[in-house]
Design a protein around this motif. Structure first.
Motif, mmCIF file in Angstrom:
data_model
loop_
_atom_site.group_PDB
_atom_site.id
_atom_site.type_symbol
_atom_site.label_atom_id
_atom_site.label_comp_id
_atom_site.label_asym_id
_atom_site.label_seq_id
_atom_site.Cartn_x
_atom_site.Cartn_y
_atom_site.Cartn_z
ATOM 1 N N GLN A 78 0.801 -1.223 0.000
ATOM 2 C CA GLN A 78 0.000 0.000 0.000
ATOM 3 C C GLN A 78 0.836 1.276 0.000
ATOM 4 N N GLY A 79 2.030 1.230 0.563
ATOM 5 C CA GLY A 79 2.861 2.429 0.637
ATOM 6 C C GLY A 79 4.224 2.084 1.186
ATOM 7 N N GLU A 80 5.179 2.987 0.949
ATOM 8 C CA GLU A 80 6.546 2.772 1.417
ATOM 9 C C GLU A 80 7.157 4.104 1.830
ATOM 10 N N TRP A 81 7.927 4.075 2.943
ATOM 11 C CA TRP A 81 8.579 5.255 3.478
ATOM 12 C C TRP A 81 9.999 4.923 3.890
ATOM 13 N N SER A 82 10.864 5.892 3.818
ATOM 14 C CA SER A 82 12.254 5.742 4.253
ATOM 15 C C SER A 82 12.327 5.841 5.776
ATOM 16 N N VAL A 83 13.238 5.061 6.376
ATOM 17 C CA VAL A 83 13.431 5.059 7.826
ATOM 18 C C VAL A 83 14.912 5.107 8.150
ATOM 19 N N SER A 84 15.211 5.231 9.429
ATOM 20 C CA SER A 84 16.568 5.094 9.938
ATOM 21 C C SER A 84 16.499 4.195 11.165
ATOM 22 N N THR A 85 17.234 3.078 11.118
ATOM 23 C CA THR A 85 17.234 2.107 12.217
ATOM 24 C C THR A 85 18.554 2.218 12.988
ATOM 25 N N GLY A 86 18.850 1.245 13.824
ATOM 26 C CA GLY A 86 19.978 1.295 14.741
ATOM 27 C C GLY A 86 21.348 1.412 14.101
ATOM 28 N N LEU A 87 22.090 2.420 14.499
ATOM 29 C CA LEU A 87 23.465 2.622 14.047
ATOM 30 C C LEU A 87 24.324 1.402 14.372
ATOM 31 N N ALA A 88 24.039 0.743 15.493
ATOM 32 C CA ALA A 88 24.804 -0.429 15.926
ATOM 33 C C ALA A 88 24.362 -1.713 15.219
ATOM 34 N N GLY A 89 23.395 -1.605 14.300
ATOM 35 C CA GLY A 89 22.924 -2.773 13.559
ATOM 36 C C GLY A 89 21.698 -3.392 14.201
ATOM 37 N N THR A 90 21.547 -4.702 14.020
ATOM 38 C CA THR A 90 20.391 -5.409 14.558
ATOM 39 C C THR A 90 20.806 -6.275 15.735
ATOM 40 N N GLY A 91 19.874 -6.473 16.634
ATOM 41 C CA GLY A 91 20.124 -7.320 17.793
ATOM 42 C C GLY A 91 18.999 -7.209 18.788
ATOM 43 N N GLN A 92 18.884 -8.201 19.617
ATOM 44 C CA GLN A 92 17.756 -8.322 20.517
ATOM 45 C C GLN A 92 18.038 -7.821 21.930
ATOM 46 N N ARG A 93 19.280 -7.774 22.331
ATOM 47 C CA ARG A 93 19.656 -7.559 23.729
ATOM 48 C C ARG A 93 19.390 -6.142 24.234
ATOM 49 N N GLU A 94 18.865 -6.079 25.435
ATOM 50 C CA GLU A 94 18.673 -4.808 26.124
ATOM 51 C C GLU A 94 20.017 -4.110 26.276
ATOM 52 N N GLY A 95 20.038 -2.794 26.057
ATOM 53 C CA GLY A 95 21.251 -2.005 26.210
ATOM 54 C C GLY A 95 22.190 -2.062 25.020
ATOM 55 N N SER A 96 21.805 -2.771 23.963
ATOM 56 C CA SER A 96 22.692 -2.949 22.808
ATOM 57 C C SER A 96 22.661 -1.770 21.840
ATOM 58 N N GLY A 97 21.594 -0.965 21.863
ATOM 59 C CA GLY A 97 21.447 0.105 20.878
ATOM 60 C C GLY A 97 21.128 -0.431 19.493
ATOM 61 N N ARG A 98 20.749 -1.699 19.417
ATOM 62 C CA ARG A 98 20.466 -2.343 18.135
ATOM 63 C C ARG A 98 18.956 -2.450 17.914
ATOM 64 N N THR A 99 18.555 -2.504 16.653
ATOM 65 C CA THR A 99 17.155 -2.666 16.295
ATOM 66 C C THR A 99 16.799 -4.151 16.342
ATOM 67 N N PRO A 100 15.742 -4.507 17.078
ATOM 68 C CA PRO A 100 15.369 -5.916 17.182
ATOM 69 C C PRO A 100 14.733 -6.438 15.893
ATOM 70 N N LEU A 101 14.805 -7.744 15.732
ATOM 71 C CA LEU A 101 14.225 -8.419 14.573
ATOM 72 C C LEU A 101 12.975 -9.188 14.990
ATOM 73 N N GLY A 102 12.255 -9.679 14.000
ATOM 74 C CA GLY A 102 11.131 -10.578 14.226
ATOM 75 C C GLY A 102 9.783 -9.885 14.229
ATOM 76 N N TRP A 103 8.770 -10.688 14.585
ATOM 77 C CA TRP A 103 7.390 -10.209 14.625
ATOM 78 C C TRP A 103 7.114 -9.447 15.907
ATOM 79 N N HIS A 104 6.491 -8.301 15.738
ATOM 80 C CA HIS A 104 6.059 -7.430 16.818
ATOM 81 C C HIS A 104 4.620 -7.013 16.534
ATOM 82 N N TYR A 105 4.043 -6.262 17.441
ATOM 83 C CA TYR A 105 2.783 -5.582 17.153
ATOM 84 C C TYR A 105 2.840 -4.206 17.799
ATOM 85 N N VAL A 106 2.005 -3.297 17.301
ATOM 86 C CA VAL A 106 1.912 -1.958 17.887
ATOM 87 C C VAL A 106 1.165 -2.103 19.210
ATOM 88 N N ARG A 107 1.878 -1.903 20.300
ATOM 89 C CA ARG A 107 1.284 -2.015 21.633
ATOM 90 C C ARG A 107 0.496 -0.765 21.988
#
Length: 172
Positions: free
Chosen positions: A35-64
């Protein structure tokens, strides 16, 4: 790479968001229709799940939670609360240490136990959001502290399309 299965999506009338970290873009889908596409900026440190990592998490989420409806563009948030301020260059100069969270917040919650939900990998407890950013911040390149940054006008469009409960898939 984790591949999304549409039949595995939580119910949301077929609407869902995809954050393609490799392409630095967000795509809005209705079922299998883009339906649409927009540019974003994610984590400078890359991807990752760990708290305190500064990384963008992967996987399925939902808008809480969707925060900021009705506030003017450029509204400043701290701790998910509107400060009463509106972003300006003079405000930025007065507070150069701030990681600006502007306009709206779509707060994400992980759906995959042990991967992005629970313990030290919990996206919600990491305060992972889609949020607005100052106009001088680049899009299309990783620069955030782990969140997904967007231009204010783009975020306002996405905010209207993604109420709480909307599935969000983050992948490389």
């Amino acid at each position: 790479m984790r591949t999304p299965r549409l039949d595995a999506l939580p119910p949301s009338e077929g609407a869902w968001l995809e954050v393609d970290i490799g392409r630095q873009c967000l795509v809005h889908w209705q079922g299998e229709q883009r339906q649409g596409e927009w540019s974003v900026s994610t984590g400078l440190a890359g991807t990752g799940q760990r708290e305190g990592s500064g990384r963008t998490p992967l996987g399925w989420h939902y808008v809480r939670a969707a925060i900021g409806d009705g506030l003017p563009p450029g509204s400043v948030f701290r701790g998910r609360r509107h400060t009463g301020e509106t972003f300006s260059q003079s405000l930025a100069e007065a507070h150069p240490e701030r990681d600006w969270i502007l306009t709206r917040i779509l707060w994400l919650c992980g759906l995959e136990r042990g991967f992005n939900r629970g313990g030290a990998v919990d996206s919600q407890r990491r305060y992972i959001y889609l949020h607005g950013t100052p106009p001088d911040q680049p899009m299309g390149v990783p620069r955030s502290h782990g969140c997904i940054r967007m231009r204010d006008a783009d975020l306002l469009e996405v905010f209207a399309l993604a109420p709480p409960g909307t599935p969000v898939w983050l992948h490389e």
